[in-house]
Design an enzyme around this catalytic site. Sequence first.
Site, PDB file in Angstrom:
ATOM      1  N   SER A   1      59.230  90.543  83.481  1.00 28.52           N
ATOM      2  CA  SER A   1      58.935  89.428  82.259  1.00 28.52           C
ATOM      3  C   SER A   1      59.264  90.300  81.204  1.00 28.52           C
ATOM      4  O   SER A   1      60.099  90.588  80.807  1.00 28.52           O
ATOM      5  CB  SER A   1      57.866  88.853  82.635  1.00 28.52           C
ATOM      6  OG  SER A   1      57.883  87.441  81.885  1.00 28.52           O
TER       7      SER A   1
ATOM      8  N   GLU B   1      60.619  80.582  89.534  1.00 26.44           N
ATOM      9  CA  GLU B   1      60.312  81.014  87.988  1.00 26.44           C
ATOM     10  C   GLU B   1      58.992  80.247  87.666  1.00 26.44           C
ATOM     11  O   GLU B   1      58.074  80.048  88.105  1.00 26.44           O
ATOM     12  CB  GLU B   1      61.470  81.336  87.198  1.00 26.44           C
ATOM     13  CG  GLU B   1      62.247  82.324  87.543  1.00 26.44           C
ATOM     14  CD  GLU B   1      61.783  83.734  87.508  1.00 26.44           C
ATOM     15  OE1 GLU B   1      60.722  83.690  86.954  1.00 26.44           O
ATOM     16  OE2 GLU B   1      62.263  84.647  87.896  1.00 26.44           O
TER      17      GLU B   1
ATOM     18  N   HIS C   1      57.425  82.677  89.190  1.00 25.67           N
ATOM     19  CA  HIS C   1      57.550  84.168  88.343  1.00 25.67           C
ATOM     20  C   HIS C   1      56.355  84.954  88.676  1.00 25.67           C
ATOM     21  O   HIS C   1      55.012  84.613  89.061  1.00 25.67           O
ATOM     22  CB  HIS C   1      57.040  83.220  86.926  1.00 25.67           C
ATOM     23  CG  HIS C   1      57.630  84.267  85.938  1.00 25.67           C
ATOM     24  ND1 HIS C   1      58.852  85.079  85.921  1.00 25.67           N
ATOM     25  CD2 HIS C   1      56.618  84.869  84.763  1.00 25.67           C
ATOM     26  CE1 HIS C   1      58.707  85.900  84.522  1.00 25.67           C
ATOM     27  NE2 HIS C   1      57.444  85.571  83.942  1.00 25.67           N
TER      28      HIS C   1
END
Length: 559
Positions: free
Chosen positions: A218, A348, A467
Amino acid sequence: MFRILALVVVLACACAHKEQQHHHEHGTNVSPSSEPVTVTPSGSIRGSWLQTRRGRRVQAYRGVRYAAPPTGELRFQPPKPILQYPSEVDAKAEGPACPQPVIDPDYFVDEDCLRLNVYTPEKKLSKPLPVVVYIHSGGFYSVSGRSDVAGPDYLLDKDLVLVTINYRLASLGFLSTGDKHAPGNNGFKDQVVALQWVQRNIAAFGGDPRRVTISGCSAGAFSVMLHMVSPMSKGLFHRAVSISGSPISQVAIRPHQKELAIKQAQLLNCPTDSSEAIISCLKTKPWRDIGNSLDQMFTFGYDPILVWAPIVEPDVGQERFITEHPLESVKNGRMHAVPYIIGQTTREFFWKAYSILDNENYTNTMNAEWERIAPVSFLLPPEKSTEAANRLKQAYLDGKPLTNDSVTADGLGKLYGDSVIGFGVHRLANLMCRHSPHKVFYYEFSYVGNRSHYEDPVTGKPVGAAHHDDLIYLFGLSADFPAIPAGGETDSRMVDLMTGIMYNFADKGDPNPLSMGPSWPAMTPNHRQFLSISSPPTVQQNMFEDRFRVWDEIYPIKY
């Protein structure tokens, strides 16, 4: 409703702070007769012993300062590296996380947070080991490199050295006024100094300074790619792994974010009439007040997910981390190209849709003010933002208003995921496979195991690869998940696959051979193949390109 780590929570919806609620150390502490001591060029460092999931004993050196405390007059300044320790360093326990909101007052947070952790096998092997440096996630405003969110439990069953680092967050790390008072990017410069520390000292821990892999998820993935184009980072690493993040996307990279500096000043009752006044006043404010003001920096709910972004620094007489837009650096070959793994998960930020649809006020506001809210939530640059917002609404939501049903949730979840992560990763992979002289390996993490950063509120089960979910099989994440025991279950085999990929890549710049499944081919412009990491993995092609087509049309570039 959400079962999410603080890295996701503060990053996206701030629903809970499980990292702060669980501040025990990860890894299993063992108590042999003597503590490990490593004598480095910078001085002696005393550590402790941990144990991996397979029972391997590991030397752990935690909370090691790599730069001077960024306090007082050093606040908002580039980091000052520590080249020599005046006495033996006590690195037996965790150092602090950098300032950020916390719920548990006992969780160790402090402005003196420029620390790193080093984990190495008990016995030094006959040849130096590959080194993996992990740069944590958290939107540039949360999380840390501590062992409860990046533990060595799995990776240290491999013959490698793991380094996890902290860097300054939010305003303390990324405030930028566009002039000499706060040129910006200090959080990235912290990372550079940490990488310099690794080059100076890692051989003493058994690591090979000529085989350093920088990796990150990220915000950490954004960081990894920026090191590939930063003049400050040349020679500090030899392979790279970006997990769910890219600084090359629709998001504008500007020369400053002075509006955030003004907002931060206003929140703490500082004057805003000049950059000098803002910085002078903010230097006097308690670090805890700056960290705890995070929630008020958002615009709509907890959007935009990406508040602070990298900037192209003005030339004001100090060394610059970024001197031009990363896209231009890549297209013109001005980068430190290395073998590269780039990946994203299947779904995600899909769960962000629920945080909107389950809140009637948010749903009504987004419906009534789509052309104002969509550019905020989906990180659209101001140029032609109205046109872009409406085209995306048509593509993902069939042009219809938001309603709390499964069809809307699916479309809105994909729109969040693609705007924040997916499109940028797609663009990065397609650029790098064209412009890098080294191999680029592209993956989709699609595996759904027994754990996830989002679990269905009714069944308590994972429903998709969210995610950060690939991190579950690379690191011990004791802040939110129990350890995965060694054994025959599918989750354990996924740990073997993911750690094997990281080890092979760090060792020789190629993730093959895999512990299960086919050989993973490199991506090329004409054969855009990728590895779908499931059980077992499969090779596929043209990842989500039907969805990303509208983004490429709205924000065209020549690849």
